[in-house]
Motif scaffolding. Structure first.
Motif, short mmCIF file in Angstrom:
data_model
loop_
_atom_site.label_atom_id
_atom_site.label_comp_id
_atom_site.label_asym_id
_atom_site.label_seq_id
_atom_site.Cartn_x
_atom_site.Cartn_y
_atom_site.Cartn_z
N PRO A 206 52.18 46.20 111.77
CA PRO A 206 51.33 45.29 111.67
C PRO A 206 51.45 43.93 112.67
N ILE A 207 50.26 43.62 113.43
CA ILE A 207 50.37 42.42 114.20
C ILE A 207 48.91 41.72 114.28
N ALA A 208 48.98 40.48 114.57
CA ALA A 208 47.89 39.68 114.60
C ALA A 208 47.43 39.15 116.25
N HIS A 209 46.23 39.31 116.51
CA HIS A 209 46.01 38.78 117.82
C HIS A 209 45.21 37.36 117.68
N GLY A 210 45.19 36.58 118.45
CA GLY A 210 44.56 35.27 118.39
C GLY A 210 44.89 34.30 117.43
#
Length: 393
Positions: A206-210
């Motif tokens: 899991p990752i996040a962008h922005g």
């Protein structure tokens, strides 16, 4: 085996896109890049690619959609020009800082205002510090070759940056030239499949962008982004070496044309290099030692390599097809002059701003610059470094 064809630069880019078969292409039409998504949408409609083609309501939306698609793990392309690139401005920075290897065809055209639809480099030069790799193309052949190479340059794990492949509007984008295409399978094997390590749809990581980047981390992320640009130089050369094996065409960070024994030289970008080479051939036939350095890769800027290539000269003229409004010259001049700063007994260097809004530049114009350099190279007087070519004062 190469396929001999005749086509415009825009069609050549669209063919390269078809051969690569990206996952997603968001685009909005703007002269003179409109033909690229037009041609490509026909490939989509005819079932020649599996691409999800997204017609959007603006260029800002096109780059926003490209960012979303690339972040989700899709190989993503787009195309634009001039004010379209300017409308993407905010999202250009987001794409680069998010380390998303989008590949963009930029068909160079003057920025408004006043409104003008002809070729100069104010659009891509305005975006030169947005964090995108920038590769420039003298011919339709180079536009095709550069786009194919750009895809795997940006996607390299040591780079992970978006890439802008530039060519001159109408001059190469619409002019029909002879070209050698590679076979579809050769191109597809060359670029391979896109397999990012981290992407939004990968549930295992899991990752996040922005997200908001607080002051405790922001500068470290910028430093990592800068390292990707530094790494790109070596990757560009490795990809060029690999490309030469399948095409027979050799590329570097720049091209030296009859530069080895030259006394004076011109530094130039994109299609004007062809005009400059013709001027060199004519003057060489008259016994005059002149040469050309054509910059192919402007970002990352090959500072040390260019300094080494120019250090033996008596005088250099840099040609800027955009106005930097620094009151002392254009952006290519600023970079080239900086590269020569540490060179002992560096050549004299001047800047010519030329061709703005599509003003024609002929072989005779280039010959005139060379003649001026030859006349001024031994001058002991202080020279005016910031010059305009062919302007009615």
């Amino acid at each position: 085996m190469s396929i001999k064809e005749r086509m415009s630069g825009n069609e050549a880019i669209a063919i390269a896109m078809r051969q690569i078969n990206p996952d997603v292409m968001p685009a909005f039409p703007i002269t003179p890049s409109t033909e690229i998504p037009q041609y490509f949408s026909q490939f989509v409609a005819n079932g020649k690619v599996d691409t999800e083609f997204i017609p959007v309501e603006s260029e800002h939306s096109a780059m926003s959609a490209a960012i979303g698609a690339e972040a989700a793990g899709a190989r993503t392309f787009s195309a634009t020009s001039s004010c379209g690139l300017a409308l993407m401005w905010e999202m250009l920075y987001v794409a680069a800082s998010s380390r998303l290897p989008i590949t963009l065809a930029c068909v160079n055209r003057a920025l408004s205002g006043p409104i003008n639809i002809n070729a100069d480099h104010s659009d891509s030069m305005g975006a030169r510090d947005a964090g995108w790799i920038q590769i420039y193309s003298e011919t339709n052949q180079e536009a095709y070759d550069n786009f194919i190479q750009a895809v795997i340059i940006g996607e390299d794990p040591e780079v992970q940056l978006p890439v802008m492949v530039c060519q001159d509007g109408f001059i190469t984008s619409h002019a029909v030239e002879n070209i050698e295409l590679l076979e579809d399978k050769v191109v597809k094997d060359f670029v391979g499949e896109y397999e990012p390590e981290d992407y939004l749809l990968n549930a295992a990581r899991p990752i996040a962008h922005g997200p908001y980047d607080i002051e405790k981390y922001y500068i470290e992320h910028k430093r990592l982004q800068a390292q990707g640009m530094m790494n790109a130089k070596e990757v560009i050369l490795k990809v060029a070496e690999k490309f030469e094996k399948i095409s027979g065409r050799k590329y570097g960070l720049f091209e030296e044309y009859k530069l080895d024994d030259a006394e004076v030289a011109i530094v130039v970008i994109n299609s004007t290099a062809g005009t400059a080479k013709e001027a060199v051939d004519q003057l060489r036939a008259e016994g005059k030692k002149v040469g050309v350095l054509k910059i192919r890769v402007f970002r990352p800027f090959p500072m040390k390599e260019i300094a080494d290539a120019l250090k033996h000269l008596d005088m250099v003229a840099v040609m800027d097809k955009s106005e930097g409004f620094s009151a002392c010259g254009g952006p290519v001049f600023a970079e080239t002059r900086s590269a020569l700063y540490d060179v002992e007994n560096a050549p004299k260097i001047v800047d010519y701003v030329y061709g703005l809004g599509g003003r024609d530049v002929t072989v005779d114009h280039i010959r005139g610059i060379f003649e001026t350099l030859l006349a001024e190279k031994d001058s002991k007087e202080a020279l005016e470094t910031y010059r305009y070519l062919g302007v009615r004062e």
